[in-house]
Design an enzyme around this catalytic site. Structure first.
Site, short mmCIF file in Angstrom:
data_model
loop_
_atom_site.label_atom_id
_atom_site.label_comp_id
_atom_site.label_asym_id
_atom_site.label_seq_id
_atom_site.Cartn_x
_atom_site.Cartn_y
_atom_site.Cartn_z
N TYR A 63 0.66 -1.01 0.16
CA TYR A 63 0.03 -0.01 -0.11
C TYR A 63 0.94 1.14 0.04
CZ TYR A 63 -3.82 -3.00 1.58
OH TYR A 63 -4.74 -3.94 1.77
N ARG A 215 -16.01 -0.66 -1.29
CA ARG A 215 -15.12 0.36 -1.65
C ARG A 215 -15.85 1.83 -1.73
NH1 ARG A 215 -13.73 -4.40 -4.12
NH2 ARG A 215 -11.69 -5.00 -3.93
N1 LIG Z 1 -6.69 -8.18 1.49
C1 LIG Z 1 -6.85 -7.50 0.39
O1 LIG Z 1 -6.53 -8.31 -0.71
C2 LIG Z 1 -7.64 -6.00 0.50
C3 LIG Z 1 -8.00 -5.42 -0.63
C4 LIG Z 1 -8.64 -4.42 -0.47
C5 LIG Z 1 -8.62 -3.72 0.87
N2 LIG Z 1 -8.14 -4.51 1.69
C6 LIG Z 1 -8.20 -3.87 3.13
O2 LIG Z 1 -9.62 -3.56 3.53
C7 LIG Z 1 -9.74 -2.22 3.76
C8 LIG Z 1 -11.09 -1.58 3.74
O3 LIG Z 1 -11.48 -1.85 2.30
P1 LIG Z 1 -11.22 -0.43 1.24
O4 LIG Z 1 -11.06 0.55 2.04
O5 LIG Z 1 -10.91 -1.03 -0.12
O6 LIG Z 1 -13.13 -0.21 1.01
P2 LIG Z 1 -14.44 0.25 2.16
O7 LIG Z 1 -13.76 -0.08 3.25
O8 LIG Z 1 -15.26 -0.95 1.49
O9 LIG Z 1 -14.76 1.59 1.56
C9 LIG Z 1 -13.89 2.42 1.66
C10 LIG Z 1 -14.41 3.71 1.21
O10 LIG Z 1 -15.52 4.12 1.83
C11 LIG Z 1 -15.43 5.55 2.20
N3 LIG Z 1 -16.29 5.39 3.72
C12 LIG Z 1 -16.01 4.94 4.66
N4 LIG Z 1 -16.91 4.83 5.67
C13 LIG Z 1 -17.77 5.88 5.06
C14 LIG Z 1 -18.86 6.18 5.61
N5 LIG Z 1 -19.49 6.11 6.73
N6 LIG Z 1 -19.83 7.09 4.63
C15 LIG Z 1 -19.20 7.42 3.43
N7 LIG Z 1 -18.14 6.97 2.83
C16 LIG Z 1 -17.48 6.05 3.72
C17 LIG Z 1 -13.78 5.86 2.44
O11 LIG Z 1 -13.70 7.08 2.06
P3 LIG Z 1 -13.02 8.08 3.12
O12 LIG Z 1 -11.62 7.25 3.27
O13 LIG Z 1 -12.73 9.50 2.37
O14 LIG Z 1 -13.86 8.30 4.40
C18 LIG Z 1 -13.57 5.07 1.20
O15 LIG Z 1 -13.58 5.47 -0.13
C19 LIG Z 1 -8.58 -1.32 3.37
O16 LIG Z 1 -8.21 -0.10 3.83
C20 LIG Z 1 -7.43 -2.43 3.49
O17 LIG Z 1 -6.75 -2.27 4.59
C21 LIG Z 1 -7.50 -5.43 1.71
#
Ligand SMILES: NC(=O)c1ccc[n+]([C@@H]2O[C@H](COP(=O)([O-])OP(=O)(O)OC[C@H]3O[C@@H](n4cnc5c(N)ncnc54)[C@H](OP(=O)(O)O)[C@@H]3O)[C@@H](O)[C@H]2O)c1
Length: 327
Positions: A63, A215
């Site tokens: 990352y 996401r």
């Molecule tokens: N193992 C893997 O292959 C893998 C793949 C992808 C992700 N991950 C991990 O999983 C974590 C979470 O996944 P993700 O970040 O991809 O997706 P997510 O948690 O589904 O969504 C994140 C998105 O939602 C927004 N958000 C969060 N809370 C919100 C709310 N209450 N209201 C409105 N918007 C909101 C965030 O924006 P803001 O930040 O601007 O609030 C960001 O754009 C990652 O950070 C990473 O650590 C792992």
């Protein structure tokens, strides 16, 4: 007088025993993929998360090409006993080759990767070390065997896997106890329910659903936001102009269910996960990613929200209509 902080409930991490808050913080977006980050806001997010009992902080060596681990370093050292730090190895992309998305699970690579992560975060032990993706060319006995050695050496505290199938999870578990499985799981991404979750539940492995908010799709915000030019979601099928228009109609129906319950769309998405996890008898710690303190508070509040059988059925029906694959 400061008001008492309502901490989130905890559960014991599978095959490990450490008490972990039932919601973690996904840190990926701080460094890459989701447009620009205001670092001051993120610092407030991390402080508040720790205050509210979040201890699972999720990063990966790739990352921000190492930046995400580096960013966390001062926090981990300052709050070492309050942060259960989880990182991952496997993708070989580096600052020199940022577009190299190859996967390497060889023992010698794992040893190099773990030392680099330890050095970037300036800590002695990674609490939970995940294999980010499986390279089928490397036998699990080699890669999991190496991770087992790293536990004995004290460089990592527990072993995790990400995005493996049920057979791989079973095979790996026979070599060394697996504490956590991190896989995509949300109302809109339900592939693991059939073959993977039952195996994890049987083996006492904690599930760490990633992208629990689709996401950002499963929120009140993303659809109405113009994504930054370098936002990775431009490349994801669910976010193409045509699919996004169709998906917005489905999200609007999720939002209507949320409004009727005085909840936000993100809270409904997270409450759906907690409710579904209970139904499937799996312990789950979703790790929504946010760089905003209000959103963090909103997401954490969802840890104690429930949905009725009828609401779950209504949401499940909507999920079937989603257009485009997750990635
Ligand atoms: N193992 C893997 O292959 C893998 C793949 C992808 C992700 N991950 C991990 O999983 C974590 C979470 O996944 P993700 O970040 O991809 O997706 P997510 O948690 O589904 O969504 C994140 C998105 O939602 C927004 N958000 C969060 N809370 C919100 C709310 N209450 N209201 C409105 N918007 C909101 C965030 O924006 P803001 O930040 O601007 O609030 C960001 O754009 C990652 O950070 C990473 O650590 C792992």
């Amino acid at each position: 007088m400061t008001s008492p902080v309502n901490k989130i409930p905890t559960l014991r991490l599978g095959n490990h025993g450490r008490e972990i808050g039932i919601q973690g913080l996904g840190c990926m977006g701080i460094s890459e993929f989701y447009g620009p980050t205001d670092i001051q806001n993120v610092e407030a997010v991390i402080e508040t998360a720790i205050e509210q009992g979040v201890n699972m902080f999720d990063t990966a060596d790739m990352y921000g090409l190492g930046e995400n681990e580096r960013f966390l370093s001062p926090w981990v050292r300052r709050y070492r006993d309050k942060m259960f730090i989880c990182t991952k190895f496997g993708y070989t992309r580096t600052p020199e080759n940022p577009y190299d998305w190859s996967i390497d699970n060889r023992p010698e690579y794992i040893r190099t990767a773990v030392n680099r992560s330890l050095q970037r975060m300036q800590i002695d032990c990674i609490d939970l070390y995940y294999m980010h993706r499986r390279d089928p060319a490397v036998p699990l006995s080699d890669s999991i065997g190496t991770l087992a050695d790293l536990v004995v050496e004290g460089k990592i505290g527990a072993v995790g896997l990400s995005a493996v199938n049920g057979d791989e999870l079973r095979e790996a578990s026979a070599i060394h106890p697996i504490s956590a499985l991190q896989s995509e799981w949300s109302l809109f991404s339900r592939d693991i329910e059939q073959d993977v979750i039952p195996v994890a539940a049987e083996l006492g492995i904690t599930l760490v659903p990633y992208a629990p908010l689709g996401r950002g799709l499963l929120t009140n915000s993303t659809i109405n936001t113009v994504l930054a030019e370098n936002d990775a979601r431009h490349h994801f099928p669910r976010f193409t102009r045509e699919n996004l228009a169709a998906n917005a109609l489905i999200v609007a129906k999720v939002s209507a269910i949320a409004e009727a319950k005085n909840m936000s769309t993100a809270q409904v998405a997270l409450a759906w996960l907690y409710t579904k996890a209970r139904e499937m008898q799996i312990s789950a710690i979703p790790i929504p990613g946010t760089r905003n303190r209000q959103r963090l508070a909103e997401n954490l509040a969802a840890a104690s929200m429930t949905l009725s059988i009828n609401e779950m059925a209504e949401l499940n029906e909507l999920a079937e209509q989603i257009q485009g694959s997750a990635i």
